[in-house]
Design an enzyme around this catalytic site. Structure first.
Site, short mmCIF file in Angstrom:
data_model
loop_
_atom_site.label_atom_id
_atom_site.label_comp_id
_atom_site.label_asym_id
_atom_site.label_seq_id
_atom_site.Cartn_x
_atom_site.Cartn_y
_atom_site.Cartn_z
N SER A 20 -44.38 -2.16 -8.30
CA SER A 20 -44.01 -2.60 -9.64
C SER A 20 -43.35 -3.97 -9.56
O SER A 20 -43.96 -4.93 -9.12
CB SER A 20 -43.10 -1.55 -10.28
OG SER A 20 -42.95 -1.77 -11.66
N GLU A 39 -51.17 4.79 -14.75
CA GLU A 39 -49.82 4.20 -14.73
C GLU A 39 -49.07 4.46 -16.04
O GLU A 39 -47.89 4.80 -16.06
CB GLU A 39 -49.93 2.68 -14.52
CG GLU A 39 -50.69 2.23 -13.29
CD GLU A 39 -49.83 2.05 -12.07
OE1 GLU A 39 -48.61 2.33 -12.13
OE2 GLU A 39 -50.37 1.64 -11.03
N HIS A 64 -47.27 5.85 -12.96
CA HIS A 64 -46.58 4.76 -12.28
C HIS A 64 -45.50 5.30 -11.35
O HIS A 64 -44.72 6.17 -11.72
CB HIS A 64 -45.95 3.86 -13.33
CG HIS A 64 -45.39 2.58 -12.81
ND1 HIS A 64 -46.19 1.55 -12.36
CD2 HIS A 64 -44.11 2.13 -12.67
CE1 HIS A 64 -45.44 0.54 -11.99
NE2 HIS A 64 -44.17 0.87 -12.15
#
Length: 464
Positions: free
Chosen positions: A185, A298, A388
């Site tokens: 991320s 995600e 995610h």
């Protein structure tokens, strides 16, 4: 059993157990507060005697994730000003120089730390890799863009940590000429920025970007969140004015301004600024080999626990597509292969590819050597699916610390497979599947993993 290592700043005491030596909270820069607040990182003062490195250090100034994410994403808070530190896990046996992996955590540049049990590096050390996890300044302290302070202070912290690794990691059994950086991320976005930084040249040979594409903004755009916070605080949008504000009040204003933003839906947030010096916007290290990938769903981390996926109807979908500049024909293409999918899920699928899959495919195509993966195993927890952050516990082989996202029965064989791939990439330049070429090979990590060539090709073409 205690173990001693010698750094350029002084001796440090770690702990050796079951063939793994662990050193926690090693400072790589001076505490960034007082006269150093909103400044570039400064060197650590040397010390006499032996400094204990037995406990995790302080976390950077932050607030917990907003509900309901705080229930599924742990984010411990450790008090103190000395937040610029790193942790090292290394095989206790002296077998010569080993490959080094440096982990840069995610958290939207305003959350996270290197002290999560999820990031325990023992499995990497067990498999012959020296694992380093770093802290860096977050939020307004690390990424607020001011006219009277250096931009990207959190990124400058990361560079200082990598310079520490270059200068000291041999004392921990690591090879400073064989360093792989990896992150997820915001950590992956940081690495993409480091690839464009002349200051990063020579600090790493390989890079793994998990669920984070190249993304920078202009100074003007980077200053918008500063202006919003300044209005809330009633002060000038300068580092000098912000430094005079109590840290807790700053964090309150930061939470207020960013309360409705997320990486999929957008909104006020923190970004890395293309300043033309530290971050140029052009790759200056084309020789760096890449491991790139994303999770299949995600968006479900933000859309499902909050109920957004149920709230988005046909009208909201069209408005979101207008905002993202997604043509109507694209929705028709995605809908044709996903009959019965909710409008909120359809938006998430398109955003997934628009924000991650497409940009990472472009980056792979520009790289001399890149390996691409998709993480597709679906968590049963709260219908999160392949959301995610879910892959991290598999990469670190720390599923016992990933129960909040993955549940208690996540497949250990998949963790073995993914962890082995990351170790192989760092050690032998080979994660175990073909490098990206015109046939677009992608390793699909799932309960039964397989290599697929150009999966969902028509949809990917939309974003290239």
């Amino acid at each position: 059993m205690d173990t001693i290592a010698i750094t350029r700043q002084g001796k440090v005491r770690g702990r050796s157990e079951d063939g793994i030596a662990t050193f926690l909270g090693l400072p790589y820069a001076a505490p960034p507060y007082g006269r150093r607040r909103f400044r570039a990182p400064e060197p650590v003062e040397p010390w006499d005697g032996v400094r204990d490195a037995l406990e995790y250090g302080a976390t950077a100034a932050k607030r917990p994730y907003r509900p309901p994410l705080d229930e599924i994403i742990p984010d411990p808070d450790r008090p103190g000003d000395d937040c610029l530190h790193l942790n090292v896990w290394t095989p206790a046996a002296d077998d010569g120089a080993r490959p080094v992996m440096v982990w840069i955590h995610g958290g939207s540049l305003r959350n996270g730390s290197n002290s999560l049990p999820l990031y325990d590096g023992s499995a990497f050390a067990r498999d012959g890799v020296v694992l380093v996890s770093i802290n860096y300044r977050l939020g307004i302290e690390g990424f607020g863009s001011f006219p009277d302070a250096p931009d990207n202070r959190g990124l400058l912290d990361q560079l200082a940590a990598l310079e520490w690794v270059r200068d000291n990691i041999a004392s921990f059994g690591g090879d400073p000429a064989n360093v792989t950086v990896f992150g997820e991320s915001a950590g992956a976005i940081s690495i993409a920025a480091l690839l464009t930084s002349p200051r990063a040249r020579g600090l790493f040979r390989r890079a793994a970007l998990q669920s984070g594409p190249p993304h920078t903004v202009s100074r003007a755009e980077g200053g918008r969140i500063v202006a919003l916070m300044a209005k809330v605080l009633g002060v000038a949008p300068t580092a000098e004015a912000f430094a005079a504000v109590d840290r807790e009040r700053l964090l309150d204003a930061q939470v207020e301004v960013t309360s409705k933003s997320n990486p999929i839906g957008g909104g006020p947030g923190f970004s890395i600024v293309a300043d033309g010096e530290v971050v140029t916007g052009e790759v200056v290290m084309p020789e760096v080999e890449l491991l790139l990938g994303y999770n299949r769903e995600e968006y479900r981390l933000w859309f499902v626990p909050t109920g957004v996926v149920q709230k988005i109807g046909a009208v909201a979908l069209r408005l979101a597509m207008l905002k993202l500049k997604i043509p109507g024909r694209v929705a028709k293409l995605y809908r044709s292969s996903r009959p019965g999918m909710l409008p909120g899920e359809l938006l998430g699928e398109m955003a997934n590819d628009f924000l991650l899959r497409g940009p990472l495919a472009k980056l792979a195509s520009r790289s001399p050597k890149a390996h691409v993966y998709e993480f597709a195993w679906r968590s049963p927890v709260l219908d999160l699916g392949a959301c995610h952050g879910l892959e991290i516990g598999f990469v670190f082989d720390t599923l016992r610390h990933n129960v909040e996202l993955a549940g208690p029965d996540a497949p250990q064989h998949l963790a073995d497979e993914m962890h082995r791939a990351w170790v192989g990439f760092a050690r032998d330049r080979d994660p175990g599947w073909p490098a990206w070429d015109d046939s677009r090979p992608v390793m699909i990590f799932d309960r039964r993993s397989e290599v697929m060539h150009d999966p969902r090709a028509e949809e990917l073409k939309v974003w290239l």
